[in-house]
Design an enzyme around this catalytic site. Structure first.
Site, short mmCIF file in Angstrom:
data_model
loop_
_atom_site.label_atom_id
_atom_site.label_comp_id
_atom_site.label_asym_id
_atom_site.label_seq_id
_atom_site.Cartn_x
_atom_site.Cartn_y
_atom_site.Cartn_z
N ALA A 75 38.62 -85.60 -59.73
CA ALA A 75 38.30 -84.48 -58.05
C ALA A 75 39.85 -84.90 -57.00
CB ALA A 75 37.26 -84.28 -57.62
N CYS B 127 4.02 -77.00 -42.67
CA CYS B 127 4.04 -75.91 -41.94
C CYS B 127 6.10 -75.58 -41.91
CB CYS B 127 4.23 -75.86 -40.81
SG CYS B 127 5.70 -76.38 -39.73
N ASN C 270 24.98 -80.54 -54.37
CA ASN C 270 24.68 -81.58 -53.86
C ASN C 270 24.11 -81.15 -52.62
OD1 ASN C 270 26.89 -83.11 -56.18
ND2 ASN C 270 28.53 -83.05 -54.99
N VAL C 271 22.97 -82.67 -52.32
CA VAL C 271 22.53 -82.76 -51.28
C VAL C 271 23.65 -83.38 -49.99
CG1 VAL C 271 20.49 -82.06 -52.10
CG2 VAL C 271 21.23 -84.67 -52.36
N ASP C 272 24.47 -83.66 -50.64
CA ASP C 272 25.51 -84.12 -48.62
C ASP C 272 25.95 -83.14 -48.28
OD1 ASP C 272 27.89 -83.44 -49.74
OD2 ASP C 272 27.85 -85.43 -51.84
N HIS D 200 20.11 -77.35 -53.98
CA HIS D 200 19.72 -78.25 -54.17
C HIS D 200 19.01 -78.62 -53.12
CE1 HIS D 200 20.83 -78.91 -58.63
NE2 HIS D 200 19.62 -77.89 -58.56
N LEU E 245 36.11 -85.68 -64.53
CA LEU E 245 36.54 -87.00 -64.83
C LEU E 245 36.74 -86.80 -66.69
CD1 LEU E 245 37.89 -89.50 -63.84
CD2 LEU E 245 35.87 -90.24 -63.51
N GLY F 42 33.36 -81.66 -60.92
CA GLY F 42 32.54 -82.50 -61.09
C GLY F 42 31.20 -82.56 -61.07
N TYR G 50 15.17 -91.70 -51.11
CA TYR G 50 16.69 -90.65 -50.02
C TYR G 50 16.97 -91.16 -48.45
CZ TYR G 50 15.10 -86.69 -53.18
OH TYR G 50 15.50 -87.07 -54.37
P1 OAD Z 1 25.63 -85.95 -62.70
O1 OAD Z 1 26.02 -87.29 -62.30
O2 OAD Z 1 25.22 -85.30 -63.79
O3 OAD Z 1 27.31 -85.95 -63.43
C1 OAD Z 1 28.39 -85.82 -62.46
C2 OAD Z 1 29.91 -85.47 -62.83
O4 OAD Z 1 30.90 -85.71 -62.20
C3 OAD Z 1 30.23 -86.24 -64.58
O5 OAD Z 1 30.46 -84.57 -65.68
C4 OAD Z 1 31.46 -87.00 -63.96
O6 OAD Z 1 32.75 -86.57 -65.35
C5 OAD Z 1 31.90 -86.60 -63.05
N1 OAD Z 1 32.61 -86.99 -62.54
C6 OAD Z 1 32.54 -88.43 -62.06
N2 OAD Z 1 33.40 -89.27 -60.87
C7 OAD Z 1 34.57 -87.94 -61.05
C8 OAD Z 1 35.44 -88.03 -60.14
N3 OAD Z 1 36.60 -89.08 -59.80
N4 OAD Z 1 36.00 -86.86 -60.13
C9 OAD Z 1 35.65 -85.68 -60.83
N5 OAD Z 1 34.57 -85.65 -61.57
C10 OAD Z 1 33.78 -87.00 -61.73
O7 OAD Z 1 25.66 -84.64 -61.23
P2 OAD Z 1 25.43 -83.43 -61.56
O8 OAD Z 1 26.43 -82.88 -62.52
O9 OAD Z 1 25.92 -83.13 -59.97
O10 OAD Z 1 19.40 -82.38 -58.65
O11 OAD Z 1 23.94 -84.07 -61.61
C11 OAD Z 1 23.25 -82.60 -61.83
C12 OAD Z 1 21.73 -82.59 -60.04
O12 OAD Z 1 21.14 -83.80 -61.43
C13 OAD Z 1 21.87 -83.00 -58.81
O13 OAD Z 1 22.13 -82.18 -57.87
C14 OAD Z 1 20.79 -83.56 -59.28
C15 OAD Z 1 20.39 -84.95 -60.38
O14 OAD Z 1 19.44 -85.08 -60.89
C16 OAD Z 1 18.47 -82.97 -57.99
O15 OAD Z 1 17.94 -84.09 -57.49
C17 OAD Z 1 17.46 -82.03 -58.50
#
Ligand code: OAD
Length: 229
Positions: A215, A116, A88-90, A105, A198, A171, A52
């Protein structure tokens, strides 16, 4: 007209932050069970902090992109309800100006005491020997949701999705629940649904409209069209 958007790592990809499941993404280089579970933190907090810390440094060096800015503009200019739900955590949505938003998240910019629950702005680097500024426990963790923990704001999110006229996934691969179930809920409740990615997520049921591309190009166009309608 009420609009709910659900964003994932893909919206921050063009700001230079890695996604989780694309090629060479985070989960190809790290095991979830080594860095993103309460058990991992109990077993090897130094490794969890290292993971992290790197991501926090990346986030602080990154800037919001055109897609984050477009969603902030949607919030400013749309006359109905808007809720941005992010996995997203950002902090890029916040820095782009989004305020009607929930981080289901958690948030990497914050630290939290596991003893605490006190939360504060995280320093750039966190270490296992850090102490809580309030109760002094040696139990400081990033304020993010790990696998096996409850996501934040679920009731508020479900209520907003049930009432949404428009629901858009942006995304995200739609693989992690409960976020991944929100598209189906939106469809069942009569929303017009979009997937903006994408590459297609392949989610079933699929969104009514699928807009493919980067995006930074697709999201501003989609927002401009919504604001004109
Ligand atoms: P993923 O990495 O699973 O998916 C990313 C998505 O973004 C994919 O569908 C890509 O096609 C798309 N993508 C990549 N680049 C892109 C761009 N330039 N423009 C548009 N789309 C693009 O990420 P998440 O779905 O966010 O959880 O993952 C979900 C959760 O899994 C996260 O919050 C995290 C992870 O494990 C925890 O840590 C609890």
């Amino acid at each position: 007209m009420s609009i709910v958007t659900l964003t994932g790592a893909g919206i921050s990809a063009e700001s230079g932050l890695g996604t989780f499941r694309d090629s060479d993404a985070l989960w190809a280089r790290y095991q979830i069970e080594d860095v993103a579970t309460p058990e991992a933190y109990a077993r090897n907090p130094a490794l969890v902090h290292e993971f992290y810390n790197l991501r926090r440094q990346g986030m602080r060096a990154a800037e919001p992109n055109a897609a984050h800015h477009a969603l902030a503009e949607l919030e400013r200019r749309h006359r109905g309800e808007v809720l941005l739900v992010t996995q997203n955590v950002d902090d890029l949505h916040w820095r782009a100006g989004s305020r009607k938003m929930v981080s289901m998240h958690g948030q990497l910019q914050n630290a939290r005491c596991a003893a605490c629950s006190h939360a504060w702005t995280a320093p750039d680097l966190m270490f296992p020997e850090d102490r809580c500024e309030k109760c002094d426990a040696q139990a400081c963790r990033p304020d993010v949701v790990w696998f096996g923990e409850d996501v934040r704001f679920l009731e508020e999110i479900v209520t907003a999705v049930r009432q949404a006229d428009i629901f858009a996934l942006i995304g995200t691969s739609g693989t992690v629940y409960p976020a991944a179930g929100l598209l189906e809920l939106a469809e069942a409740c009569g929303a017009t649904t979009y997937e903006i990615n994408l590459t297609p997520s392949g989610m079933r049921p699929s969104a009514q409209s699928i807009l493919l591309g980067r995006a930074t190009e697709t999201v501003p166009k989609w927002v401009a069209k919504l604001l004109r309608s």
